[in-house]
Write an enzyme that holds these catalytic residues in place. Structure first.
Site, PDB file in Angstrom:
ATOM      1  N   THR A  13      83.592  65.367 -24.859  1.00 56.11           N
ATOM      2  CA  THR A  13      82.941  64.841 -23.656  1.00 56.11           C
ATOM      3  C   THR A  13      83.046  63.316 -23.595  1.00 56.11           C
ATOM      4  O   THR A  13      83.541  62.761 -22.608  1.00 56.11           O
ATOM      5  CB  THR A  13      81.448  65.249 -23.654  1.00 56.11           C
ATOM      6  N   ALA A  33      88.176  41.325 -20.841  1.00 57.60           N
ATOM      7  CA  ALA A  33      88.400  41.197 -22.287  1.00 57.60           C
ATOM      8  C   ALA A  33      89.365  40.060 -22.616  1.00 57.60           C
ATOM      9  O   ALA A  33      89.324  39.508 -23.711  1.00 57.60           O
ATOM     10  CB  ALA A  33      88.937  42.508 -22.849  1.00 57.60           C
ATOM     11  N   ALA A  43      93.103  61.279 -32.432  1.00 58.80           N
ATOM     12  CA  ALA A  43      93.037  62.533 -33.190  1.00 58.80           C
ATOM     13  C   ALA A  43      91.944  63.404 -32.597  1.00 58.80           C
ATOM     14  O   ALA A  43      90.847  62.913 -32.292  1.00 58.80           O
ATOM     15  CB  ALA A  43      92.747  62.253 -34.662  1.00 58.80           C
ATOM     16  N   ARG A  45      90.644  67.813 -32.662  1.00 55.59           N
ATOM     17  CA  ARG A  45      90.984  69.182 -33.055  1.00 55.59           C
ATOM     18  C   ARG A  45      91.303  70.025 -31.831  1.00 55.59           C
ATOM     19  O   ARG A  45      92.164  70.859 -31.835  1.00 55.59           O
ATOM     20  CB  ARG A  45      89.844  69.799 -33.858  1.00 55.59           C
ATOM     21  N   GLU A 130      76.559  50.619 -29.129  1.00 57.46           N
ATOM     22  CA  GLU A 130      75.744  50.623 -27.906  1.00 57.46           C
ATOM     23  C   GLU A 130      75.528  52.039 -27.375  1.00 57.46           C
ATOM     24  O   GLU A 130      74.438  52.385 -26.894  1.00 57.46           O
ATOM     25  CB  GLU A 130      76.436  49.769 -26.833  1.00 57.46           C
ATOM     26  N   VAL A 133      72.460  54.796 -28.382  1.00 64.01           N
ATOM     27  CA  VAL A 133      71.069  54.868 -27.892  1.00 64.01           C
ATOM     28  C   VAL A 133      71.054  54.824 -26.361  1.00 64.01           C
ATOM     29  O   VAL A 133      71.570  53.888 -25.758  1.00 64.01           O
ATOM     30  CB  VAL A 133      70.211  53.705 -28.447  1.00 64.01           C
ATOM     31  N   GLU A 191      73.434  68.101 -27.680  1.00 64.46           N
ATOM     32  CA  GLU A 191      74.116  67.921 -28.960  1.00 64.46           C
ATOM     33  C   GLU A 191      74.809  69.216 -29.361  1.00 64.46           C
ATOM     34  O   GLU A 191      74.447  70.291 -28.884  1.00 64.46           O
ATOM     35  CB  GLU A 191      73.088  67.548 -30.039  1.00 64.46           C
ATOM     36  N   ASP A 202      67.423  64.113 -32.333  1.00 65.07           N
ATOM     37  CA  ASP A 202      68.302  63.145 -31.658  1.00 65.07           C
ATOM     38  C   ASP A 202      67.498  61.915 -31.215  1.00 65.07           C
ATOM     39  O   ASP A 202      67.917  60.773 -31.424  1.00 65.07           O
ATOM     40  CB  ASP A 202      68.957  63.831 -30.441  1.00 65.07           C
ATOM     41  N   LYS A 206      67.688  57.804 -32.483  1.00 69.53           N
ATOM     42  CA  LYS A 206      67.764  56.635 -31.583  1.00 69.53           C
ATOM     43  C   LYS A 206      66.575  55.706 -31.793  1.00 69.53           C
ATOM     44  O   LYS A 206      66.709  54.472 -31.775  1.00 69.53           O
ATOM     45  CB  LYS A 206      67.836  57.124 -30.132  1.00 69.53           C
TER      46      LYS A 206
HETATM   47  N1  HSE Z   1      72.095  64.947 -26.538  1.00 72.00           N
HETATM   48  C1  HSE Z   1      71.898  63.607 -26.160  1.00 72.00           C
HETATM   49  C2  HSE Z   1      70.897  63.591 -25.012  1.00 72.00           C
HETATM   50  C3  HSE Z   1      73.186  62.976 -25.739  1.00 72.00           C
HETATM   51  O1  HSE Z   1      70.658  64.632 -24.420  1.00 72.00           O
HETATM   52  O2  HSE Z   1      70.351  62.557 -24.709  1.00 72.00           O
HETATM   53  C4  HSE Z   1      73.114  61.486 -25.650  1.00 72.00           C
HETATM   54  O3  HSE Z   1      72.831  60.897 -26.867  1.00 72.00           O
END
Ligand code: HSE
Length: 438
Positions: A13, A33, A43, A45, A130, A133, A191, A202, A206
């Site tokens: 994603t 820049a 790379a 999978r 960055e 979070v 996630e 998660d 953060k």
């Molecule tokens: N799973 C996380 C969320 C993705 O829903 O905020 C972003 O860090």
């Protein structure tokens, strides 16, 4: 001038979104820049070529991530595979090879950031995070640079988009928890392990990062108190609304005289606060600095392009820093590495907050008085009480109490005594409550 050569790990994603953004906005990004940016080696999978704009411009794609970090031509490695391992090994290897790194991996930074930043410091390279979070919100830049004049007092944020999306859909549409979670997964918000979203892990990753940036302390994920949203019941959402509150899943870090609070849990907040109206997958972070006062940052906290926005901004920062003196760069954790403090992190028992309690009380004389007596003996002051009429044929009633601020240890004692009292049935539901006053 030669384009800057990027090695990209992961084409999921966020990886796919980053290729798309670098392709779509290539000219503007190069103007900012000072050099063109080119992904020369990637790379992955597996990936879906249909969803990625500009995939054909990547020099070489294989499934060998270590070949990317060992590629002599690559100057900056973008790590977007997520998880602890092999992300940690790949990032450390990239650093050892003298490459700068950009990552969106909050789990990696929260757990292994101290080690990674020390390695980067020793090698004179930078690690941008960055995107780790609050997705697309430039909250790290804001706290680390924009608010550098302030003594930060506290931060409170909605920092998990999936959790906020679930709570919002349940409240507004009465949708089923599992159904909304499945939609968040389809949309690429959740996630890989969705318990990280719903159990608050998660958000705790953060929050750990934000606390370090705010107070100049090492990353201490193991000390962040974590409670998820999976036990929130529709009746509590409704009672909170009747009392003028909304339930949000917040990450809170605060500096107190005794130490630093680091906690993630469902929280009642007054509905009139701006942050109470942050819905869906959107994130928002309130930061209170002593000079600036309260500031609020809002935006998409997850998703391909918003997260890619933060990833690519880090790449632009690094490209600009390629020629700067390594000892004079913005420190990873906002404070100079030798200036991190060993301020204690408070255990949850020592945290002071207000509470919402839902007690299933027997409908008989004296029950309310006894509960009020227990609270009073523990030094807990009641702010509001609401009692519903018993439903037809029911012998119990829900009793809702809002309390003033009190140490969690005292509340735990009171709850244990209330649950042991024979005028009460079952467990007491406790949700912490914050006013978030500026
Ligand atoms: N799973 C996380 C969320 C993705 O829903 O905020 C972003 O860090």
């Amino acid at each position: 001038m030669e384009p800057v050569k990027i090695g990209l790990l992961g084409l999921g994603t966020v990886g796919g979104g980053s290729v798309t953004v670098l392709t779509r906005n290539a000219d503007e990004i190069a103007r900012r820049a000072g050099r063109a940016i080119q992904i020369t080696h990637a790379a992955a999978r597996q990936y879906d070529p249909e969803r990625i704009e500009g995939l054909e411009q990547i020099g070489r794609i294989s499934d060998d991530a270590f070949a990317v970090v060992d590629d002599l031509a690559v100057e900056i490695v973008i790590e977007l595979i997520g998880g602890y391992s092999p992300a940690r090994e790949l990032v450390l290897k990239a650093i050892e090879n003298g490459k700068h790194v950009v990552t969106a991996n909050k789990a990696l930074i929260a757990m292994h950031g101290n080690e990674i930043f020390a390695a980067a410091q020793a090698k004179g390279v930078m690690v941008g995070f960055e995107a780790a979070v609050a997705g697309g919100i430039p909250i790290i830049k804001a706290v680390r640079e924009g608010l550098a004049a302030n003594r930060i007092e506290w931060i409170a944020g909605i920092i998990n988009g999936t959790g906020n999306f679930i709570l919002t859909e349940m409240r507004d549409k009465g949708r089923d928890f599992a159904d909304v979670l499945a939609e968040a997964q389809r949309l690429g918000y959740a996630e890989a392990d969705p318990t990280f979203d719903v159990e608050g892990i998660d958000a705790a990753h953060k929050l750990t990062i934000l606390a370090s940036l705010a107070f100049g302390i090492p990353l201490q994920f193991d000390k962040t108190f974590t409670e998820g949203i999976s036990k929130i019941e529709p009746q509590d959402v409704a009672f909170a609304a009747e009392l003028g509150y909304r339930i949000k899943h917040l990450g809170i870090t605060r500096r107190t005289a005794a130490g630093i609070e680091m906690r993630v849990h469902p929280t009642l907040i007054p509905h009139r606060r701006l942050i109470a109206n942050v819905d869906g997958v959107m994130n928002a972070v309130l930061v209170k600095g002593d000079a600036v006062g309260p500031t609020l940052y809002y935006g998409a906290g997850a998703g391909a392009l918003p997260t890619a926005s933060a990833v690519v901004a880090d790449v632009v920062d690094l490209v600009r820093a390629l020629t700067t003196d390594p000892t004079n760069r913005v420190p990873h954790l906002a404070f100079q590495p030798g200036e991190l403090a060993d301020t204690p992190v408070l255990p949850i028992d020592a945290v002071e907050t207000a509470y919402y309690l839902r007690i299933t009380a027997l409908d008989r004389p004296g029950v309310m008085a006894s509960i009020a007596g227990i609270l009073s003996e523990e030094g807990i002051s009641i702010e509001a009480i609401k009692q519903k009429e018993p439903a037809e044929g029911e012998t119990t009633v829900p009793l809702i109490l809002l309390t003033h601020r009190i140490e969690e240890a005292a509340m735990n004692r009171a709850i244990a005594r209330i649950e042991a009292f024979d005028g009460v049935s079952g467990k007491v539901v406790r949700i912490r409550m914050e006013g978030l006053e500026g």
